[in-house]
Scaffold this motif. Structure first.
Motif, PDB file in Angstrom:
ATOM      1  N   ALA A 236     -18.433  15.514   4.734  1.00  0.00           N
ATOM      2  CA  ALA A 236     -19.079  15.270   3.647  1.00  0.00           C
ATOM      3  C   ALA A 236     -18.168  15.133   2.597  1.00  0.00           C
ATOM      4  O   ALA A 236     -18.146  14.519   1.801  1.00  0.00           O
ATOM      5  N   TRP A 237     -16.816  16.042   2.698  1.00  0.00           N
ATOM      6  CA  TRP A 237     -15.765  16.185   1.635  1.00  0.00           C
ATOM      7  C   TRP A 237     -15.110  14.673   1.834  1.00  0.00           C
ATOM      8  O   TRP A 237     -14.712  14.012   0.745  1.00  0.00           O
ATOM      9  N   VAL A 238     -14.857  14.265   2.972  1.00  0.00           N
ATOM     10  CA  VAL A 238     -14.174  13.081   3.256  1.00  0.00           C
ATOM     11  C   VAL A 238     -14.917  11.789   2.710  1.00  0.00           C
ATOM     12  O   VAL A 238     -14.322  10.983   2.165  1.00  0.00           O
ATOM     13  N   LEU A 239     -16.336  11.792   2.809  1.00  0.00           N
ATOM     14  CA  LEU A 239     -17.202  10.760   2.416  1.00  0.00           C
ATOM     15  C   LEU A 239     -17.070  10.608   1.034  1.00  0.00           C
ATOM     16  O   LEU A 239     -16.984   9.588   0.282  1.00  0.00           O
ATOM     17  N   LEU A 240     -17.038  11.836   0.267  1.00  0.00           N
ATOM     18  CA  LEU A 240     -17.170  11.795  -1.202  1.00  0.00           C
ATOM     19  C   LEU A 240     -15.700  11.686  -1.648  1.00  0.00           C
ATOM     20  O   LEU A 240     -15.661  10.813  -2.597  1.00  0.00           O
ATOM     21  N   GLY A 241     -14.691  12.160  -1.134  1.00  0.00           N
ATOM     22  CA  GLY A 241     -13.526  12.002  -1.539  1.00  0.00           C
ATOM     23  C   GLY A 241     -12.843  10.537  -1.390  1.00  0.00           C
ATOM     24  O   GLY A 241     -11.955  10.155  -2.224  1.00  0.00           O
ATOM     25  N   SER A 242     -13.630   9.824  -0.477  1.00  0.00           N
ATOM     26  CA  SER A 242     -12.957   8.496  -0.125  1.00  0.00           C
ATOM     27  C   SER A 242     -13.925   7.365  -0.673  1.00  0.00           C
ATOM     28  O   SER A 242     -13.443   6.098  -0.296  1.00  0.00           O
ATOM     29  N   CYS A 243     -14.903   7.779  -1.348  1.00  0.00           N
ATOM     30  CA  CYS A 243     -15.902   6.647  -2.130  1.00  0.00           C
ATOM     31  C   CYS A 243     -15.367   6.084  -3.449  1.00  0.00           C
ATOM     32  O   CYS A 243     -16.025   5.453  -3.894  1.00  0.00           O
ATOM     33  N   HIS A 244     -14.215   6.886  -3.977  1.00  0.00           N
ATOM     34  CA  HIS A 244     -13.981   6.619  -5.424  1.00  0.00           C
ATOM     35  C   HIS A 244     -15.131   6.912  -6.376  1.00  0.00           C
ATOM     36  O   HIS A 244     -15.537   6.099  -6.933  1.00  0.00           O
ATOM     37  N   PRO A 245     -15.534   8.290  -6.250  1.00  0.00           N
ATOM     38  CA  PRO A 245     -16.829   8.665  -6.969  1.00  0.00           C
ATOM     39  C   PRO A 245     -16.806   8.359  -8.405  1.00  0.00           C
ATOM     40  O   PRO A 245     -17.823   8.009  -9.019  1.00  0.00           O
ATOM     41  N   VAL A 246     -15.644   8.648  -9.156  1.00  0.00           N
ATOM     42  CA  VAL A 246     -15.785   8.597 -10.633  1.00  0.00           C
ATOM     43  C   VAL A 246     -15.907   6.759 -10.735  1.00  0.00           C
ATOM     44  O   VAL A 246     -16.832   6.589 -11.626  1.00  0.00           O
TER      45      VAL A 246
ATOM     46  N   GLY B  46     -23.243  -1.078  -3.055  1.00  0.00           N
ATOM     47  CA  GLY B  46     -21.874  -1.969  -3.375  1.00  0.00           C
ATOM     48  C   GLY B  46     -20.518  -1.447  -3.818  1.00  0.00           C
ATOM     49  O   GLY B  46     -19.574  -1.546  -3.183  1.00  0.00           O
ATOM     50  N   GLN B  47     -20.728  -0.533  -4.658  1.00  0.00           N
ATOM     51  CA  GLN B  47     -19.585   0.145  -5.063  1.00  0.00           C
ATOM     52  C   GLN B  47     -19.123   1.201  -3.946  1.00  0.00           C
ATOM     53  O   GLN B  47     -17.609   1.483  -3.882  1.00  0.00           O
ATOM     54  N   LEU B  48     -20.134   1.797  -3.234  1.00  0.00           N
ATOM     55  CA  LEU B  48     -19.868   2.735  -2.135  1.00  0.00           C
ATOM     56  C   LEU B  48     -19.019   1.983  -0.991  1.00  0.00           C
ATOM     57  O   LEU B  48     -17.982   2.358  -0.574  1.00  0.00           O
ATOM     58  N   SER B  49     -19.432   0.768  -0.732  1.00  0.00           N
ATOM     59  CA  SER B  49     -18.922   0.118   0.355  1.00  0.00           C
ATOM     60  C   SER B  49     -17.508  -0.390  -0.106  1.00  0.00           C
ATOM     61  O   SER B  49     -16.392  -0.430   0.922  1.00  0.00           O
ATOM     62  N   ILE B  50     -16.900  -0.787  -1.264  1.00  0.00           N
ATOM     63  CA  ILE B  50     -15.856  -1.125  -1.789  1.00  0.00           C
ATOM     64  C   ILE B  50     -14.790  -0.108  -1.858  1.00  0.00           C
ATOM     65  O   ILE B  50     -13.746  -0.032  -1.441  1.00  0.00           O
ATOM     66  N   GLY B  51     -15.508   1.492  -2.330  1.00  0.00           N
ATOM     67  CA  GLY B  51     -14.668   2.299  -2.204  1.00  0.00           C
ATOM     68  C   GLY B  51     -14.236   2.759  -0.997  1.00  0.00           C
ATOM     69  O   GLY B  51     -13.013   3.097  -0.518  1.00  0.00           O
ATOM     70  N   TRP B  52     -15.159   2.816   0.088  1.00  0.00           N
ATOM     71  CA  TRP B  52     -14.717   3.291   1.326  1.00  0.00           C
ATOM     72  C   TRP B  52     -13.856   2.563   2.142  1.00  0.00           C
ATOM     73  O   TRP B  52     -13.080   2.795   2.793  1.00  0.00           O
ATOM     74  N   SER B  53     -14.219   1.205   1.995  1.00  0.00           N
ATOM     75  CA  SER B  53     -13.320   0.114   2.671  1.00  0.00           C
ATOM     76  C   SER B  53     -11.819   0.214   2.004  1.00  0.00           C
ATOM     77  O   SER B  53     -10.847   0.117   2.732  1.00  0.00           O
ATOM     78  N   ASN B  54     -12.038   0.716   0.882  1.00  0.00           N
ATOM     79  CA  ASN B  54     -10.447   0.788   0.087  1.00  0.00           C
ATOM     80  C   ASN B  54      -9.730   1.692   0.650  1.00  0.00           C
ATOM     81  O   ASN B  54      -8.542   1.469   1.030  1.00  0.00           O
ATOM     82  N   ASP B  55     -10.314   2.773   1.041  1.00  0.00           N
ATOM     83  CA  ASP B  55      -9.614   3.820   1.569  1.00  0.00           C
ATOM     84  C   ASP B  55      -9.184   3.636   3.185  1.00  0.00           C
ATOM     85  O   ASP B  55      -8.217   4.223   3.553  1.00  0.00           O
TER      86      ASP B  55
ATOM     87  N   VAL C 189     -15.821   6.600   8.383  1.00  0.00           N
ATOM     88  CA  VAL C 189     -15.723   6.059   6.999  1.00  0.00           C
ATOM     89  C   VAL C 189     -15.907   4.585   7.111  1.00  0.00           C
ATOM     90  O   VAL C 189     -16.382   3.855   6.089  1.00  0.00           O
ATOM     91  N   ARG C 190     -15.300   4.162   7.976  1.00  0.00           N
ATOM     92  CA  ARG C 190     -15.462   2.563   8.391  1.00  0.00           C
ATOM     93  C   ARG C 190     -16.885   2.102   8.647  1.00  0.00           C
ATOM     94  O   ARG C 190     -17.404   1.025   8.057  1.00  0.00           O
ATOM     95  N   ALA C 191     -17.598   2.987   9.127  1.00  0.00           N
ATOM     96  CA  ALA C 191     -18.884   2.727   9.518  1.00  0.00           C
ATOM     97  C   ALA C 191     -19.891   3.041   8.250  1.00  0.00           C
ATOM     98  O   ALA C 191     -20.674   2.228   8.344  1.00  0.00           O
ATOM     99  N   ALA C 192     -19.466   3.895   7.472  1.00  0.00           N
ATOM    100  CA  ALA C 192     -20.160   4.049   6.239  1.00  0.00           C
ATOM    101  C   ALA C 192     -19.940   2.955   5.351  1.00  0.00           C
ATOM    102  O   ALA C 192     -21.045   2.463   4.594  1.00  0.00           O
ATOM    103  N   ALA C 193     -18.833   2.507   5.293  1.00  0.00           N
ATOM    104  CA  ALA C 193     -18.407   1.247   4.550  1.00  0.00           C
ATOM    105  C   ALA C 193     -19.347   0.045   5.013  1.00  0.00           C
ATOM    106  O   ALA C 193     -20.132  -0.806   4.113  1.00  0.00           O
ATOM    107  N   ALA C 194     -19.625  -0.009   6.212  1.00  0.00           N
ATOM    108  CA  ALA C 194     -20.317  -1.086   6.854  1.00  0.00           C
ATOM    109  C   ALA C 194     -21.686  -1.204   6.755  1.00  0.00           C
ATOM    110  O   ALA C 194     -22.571  -1.899   6.118  1.00  0.00           O
ATOM    111  N   LEU C 195     -22.272   0.124   6.725  1.00  0.00           N
ATOM    112  CA  LEU C 195     -23.781   0.555   6.480  1.00  0.00           C
ATOM    113  C   LEU C 195     -24.127   0.257   4.907  1.00  0.00           C
ATOM    114  O   LEU C 195     -25.023  -0.471   4.312  1.00  0.00           O
ATOM    115  N   ALA C 196     -23.174   0.634   4.275  1.00  0.00           N
ATOM    116  CA  ALA C 196     -23.318   0.597   2.682  1.00  0.00           C
ATOM    117  C   ALA C 196     -23.244  -0.910   2.451  1.00  0.00           C
ATOM    118  O   ALA C 196     -24.149  -1.262   1.398  1.00  0.00           O
TER     119      ALA C 196
END
Length: 265
Positions: A5-15, A48-57, A84-91
């Motif tokens: 959960a922390w990895v997904l939150l911390g790598s999605c560029h939440p702000v 869209g922002q989640l996919s971009i944030g996760w793929s960025n990291d 995280v790669r899979a989360a970016a694809a799903l997003a």
């Protein structure tokens, strides 16, 4: 090892993700979208922002590790990178479905200029002199995505203002990373211009955005004069201030731009 959960939150560029999603909601309300359409466009932008944030990291994981980025979970947590790669694809898949549900014109505008340009930044443009371009396109077309969802176009000055706000957002975002980017050989906007040049670009973009509103919207004379004075003061503080003053000044100018754009849309 971090929790998933922390990895997904911390790598999605939440702000940035929350700021862009909130701006989408405010634009939707300013343009008179109904509740259902507002929720749909916010979800499309959010995913869209989640996919971009996760793929960025994911793209930057090795570079962040080399720079010793303790604030980036994937820099030290190799085990969760596939997740995280899979989360970016799903997003991304969710974004495509939600965007097309907005209508063909609104959906394709968001997917091409917002999402695809964000992925292009992550994969390639981030390391080039064109690193600012995806932000110009994504922010500049966001008002049109919302307007097209309502079956119309937003005024051109709104797109110009939002695009300039995007360029400034990118400049402010790269400021803290200049040293790390140079260490890892990344030749984007920050390393090329240096701190002084990036601050100048951010300030110029925000003042140009405020000027665009002043020239395009029908502001009362008192409001226009107060805005011009605030822009001048903020610009001086951003360029010549020290410590946290430039960041606070640029943030204040960005809020002025957003407030003006939304108030006189």
């Amino acid at each position: 090892m971090f929790s998933l959960a922390w990895v997904l939150l911390g790598s999605c560029h939440p702000v940035p993700t929350l700021i862009v999603s909130a701006l989408t909601g405010l634009l939707s309300q300013a343009m008179g979208l109904g509740t259902g359409a507002t929720i749909l466009v916010i979800l499309a932008v959010l995913t869209g922002q989640l996919s971009i944030g996760w793929s960025n990291d994911v793209f930057d994981a090795d570079r962040d590790a080399a720079a010793g980025r303790g604030d980036k979970p994937l820099a030290s947590d190799h085990g969760h990178r596939p997740v995280v790669r899979a989360a970016a694809a799903l997003a991304l898949a969710a974004t495509i479905a939600l965007s097309l549900a907005l209508g063909a014109r609104a959906g394709l505008t968001h997917l091409v200029f917002g999402v695809a340009s964000g992925w292009a930044y992550n994969a390639w443009l981030k390391a080039t002199m064109w690193s600012w371009l995806p932000f110009l396109l994504a922010f500049g077309t966001l008002p049109q995505v919302v307007a097209l969802t309502a079956g119309r176009l937003a005024p051109a000055w709104v797109s110009v203002t939002a695009g300039l706000l995007g360029v400034a957002a990118h400049a402010v975002n790269v400021l803290p990373d200049i040293a790390d980017d140079r260490l890892t050989g990344l030749r984007g906007l920050g390393p090329r211009l240096g701190e002084r040049g990036v601050r100048l670009l951010a300030t110029a973009a925000l003042i140009a955005a405020i000027t665009t509103v002043l020239l395009s919207a029908d502001l009362p004379t008192g409001t226009a004069l107060a805005t011009a004075a605030a822009a001048a003061g903020g610009g001086v503080a951003a360029l010549f201030g020290s410590g946290k003053v430039p960041f606070l000044a640029l943030g204040s100018l960005a809020l002025v731009v957003a407030a003006l754009m939304l108030s006189y849309l």
